[in-house]
Design a protein around this motif. Sequence first.
Motif, PDB file in Angstrom:
ATOM      1  N   LEU A 162      85.390 153.468 113.436  1.00 25.63           N
ATOM      2  CA  LEU A 162      84.490 154.606 113.551  1.00 25.63           C
ATOM      3  C   LEU A 162      84.290 154.995 115.005  1.00 25.63           C
ATOM      4  O   LEU A 162      84.129 154.142 115.879  1.00 25.63           O
ATOM      5  CB  LEU A 162      83.132 154.271 112.926  1.00 25.63           C
ATOM      6  CG  LEU A 162      83.151 153.943 111.429  1.00 25.63           C
ATOM      7  CD1 LEU A 162      81.776 153.452 110.978  1.00 25.63           C
ATOM      8  CD2 LEU A 162      83.570 155.167 110.619  1.00 25.63           C
ATOM      9  N   ARG A 163      84.346 156.312 115.250  1.00 21.10           N
ATOM     10  CA  ARG A 163      84.047 156.870 116.564  1.00 21.10           C
ATOM     11  C   ARG A 163      82.921 157.869 116.371  1.00 21.10           C
ATOM     12  O   ARG A 163      82.977 158.722 115.486  1.00 21.10           O
ATOM     13  CB  ARG A 163      85.259 157.597 117.148  1.00 21.10           C
ATOM     14  CG  ARG A 163      86.513 156.722 117.309  1.00 21.10           C
ATOM     15  CD  ARG A 163      86.344 155.813 118.529  1.00 21.10           C
ATOM     16  NE  ARG A 163      87.603 155.231 118.961  1.00 21.10           N
ATOM     17  CZ  ARG A 163      88.085 154.091 118.513  1.00 21.10           C
ATOM     18  NH1 ARG A 163      87.419 153.439 117.573  1.00 21.10           N
ATOM     19  NH2 ARG A 163      89.209 153.596 118.975  1.00 21.10           N
ATOM     20  N   VAL A 164      81.908 157.790 117.223  1.00 21.40           N
ATOM     21  CA  VAL A 164      80.759 158.664 117.045  1.00 21.40           C
ATOM     22  C   VAL A 164      80.296 159.204 118.387  1.00 21.40           C
ATOM     23  O   VAL A 164      80.331 158.499 119.409  1.00 21.40           O
ATOM     24  CB  VAL A 164      79.604 157.928 116.326  1.00 21.40           C
ATOM     25  CG1 VAL A 164      79.127 156.739 117.145  1.00 21.40           C
ATOM     26  CG2 VAL A 164      78.447 158.870 116.031  1.00 21.40           C
ATOM     27  N   GLY A 192      85.410 146.917 112.457  1.00 17.81           N
ATOM     28  CA  GLY A 192      85.099 145.859 111.501  1.00 17.81           C
ATOM     29  C   GLY A 192      84.519 146.376 110.198  1.00 17.81           C
ATOM     30  O   GLY A 192      84.018 147.497 110.109  1.00 17.81           O
ATOM     31  N   ASP A 193      84.620 145.522 109.150  1.00 19.99           N
ATOM     32  CA  ASP A 193      84.070 145.872 107.842  1.00 19.99           C
ATOM     33  C   ASP A 193      82.554 146.024 107.917  1.00 19.99           C
ATOM     34  O   ASP A 193      81.971 146.852 107.220  1.00 19.99           O
ATOM     35  CB  ASP A 193      84.439 144.793 106.811  1.00 19.99           C
ATOM     36  CG  ASP A 193      85.941 144.754 106.546  1.00 19.99           C
ATOM     37  OD1 ASP A 193      86.593 145.805 106.729  1.00 19.99           O
ATOM     38  OD2 ASP A 193      86.442 143.685 106.170  1.00 19.99           O
ATOM     39  N   VAL A 233      76.056 152.836 111.081  1.00 22.18           N
ATOM     40  CA  VAL A 233      76.413 151.833 112.086  1.00 22.18           C
ATOM     41  C   VAL A 233      75.141 151.374 112.796  1.00 22.18           C
ATOM     42  O   VAL A 233      74.147 152.099 112.832  1.00 22.18           O
ATOM     43  CB  VAL A 233      77.406 152.420 113.115  1.00 22.18           C
ATOM     44  CG1 VAL A 233      78.742 152.727 112.467  1.00 22.18           C
ATOM     45  CG2 VAL A 233      76.829 153.678 113.762  1.00 22.18           C
ATOM     46  N   PRO A 234      75.157 150.159 113.344  1.00 24.42           N
ATOM     47  CA  PRO A 234      73.978 149.682 114.090  1.00 24.42           C
ATOM     48  C   PRO A 234      73.888 150.405 115.436  1.00 24.42           C
ATOM     49  O   PRO A 234      74.645 150.121 116.359  1.00 24.42           O
ATOM     50  CB  PRO A 234      74.263 148.188 114.267  1.00 24.42           C
ATOM     51  CG  PRO A 234      75.751 148.073 114.202  1.00 24.42           C
ATOM     52  CD  PRO A 234      76.214 149.133 113.250  1.00 24.42           C
TER      53      PRO A 234
END
Length: 263
Positions: A162-164, A192-193, A233-234
């Motif tokens: 993921l890229r944000v 990662g999962d 995502v965290p």
Amino acid sequence: MKLELALSPPDSAAPIDAGDPCVVVAEAAQRAHRRALARRFFALVAAALGKDERAPGCAWSIANADAGVDLAQELGRQLDAAWAREGIERGLEAFGRCLDETGQRCVAALIAEYFAWREPPDRFFNHASRLIAGRSAAELVRVAIVAAGYARLPKPEDEDDLRVLAAVPWSHGDLVAPAGGTRELAVIAFTGDHPVEAHRVATDISSLGSEVIVSAFAEAQFGWMAEPGPAAVPLVGRPLLWFPADLDAHLRRLHLVFAAAIA
């Protein structure tokens, strides 16, 4: 005495008088604009291709008009090929929609790639020209900074990476945050999962007023708007835009276009 002028709807069936000064002047102005635009287009594309033999560091604004003429003649001999014919047509159309010289330089750098490769405009051209045309220099510079931030991330190792683009707390220590906000834009990579942050690139751009940047990428389909609600995502901050892994090559290529056009 008050003079009143009554305007009645024109008779659509009436022939246009070719000697009407309004028509003559308007058409002459349009022709002059098209000629000037075409000369500027070929001069800047020649500069992007390195055909104008400018001295190192020479400004784009004094691009060599003679080099543009030579390029136009060179391309004119190739008009039976789709890459030349469509490149000129689509390039000029995007060039004409630019608001200022910065946008024109970006379009010139973009179409120069296609002329160099002898490839007709494709999906990437459509998306990139849509992002560039109609945006001011200030907007394009900020978009270019975000694209450069993305390009500094390592390539995704997995399609689920993921890229944000996110608004995160200002993180530059003693440096003063931009007026009006304490958050900045950052491009962050998660892997990662169970996603964990792997890389982060700060842009030094305040998140205040960043809607223009986010919409520029989203409208040109270089990313997808983040939906309201909890982040997947965290993240200490707020996700604004997701960059899908399958657009990685396009985003890196977009950065190269900006790098060639914006000093």
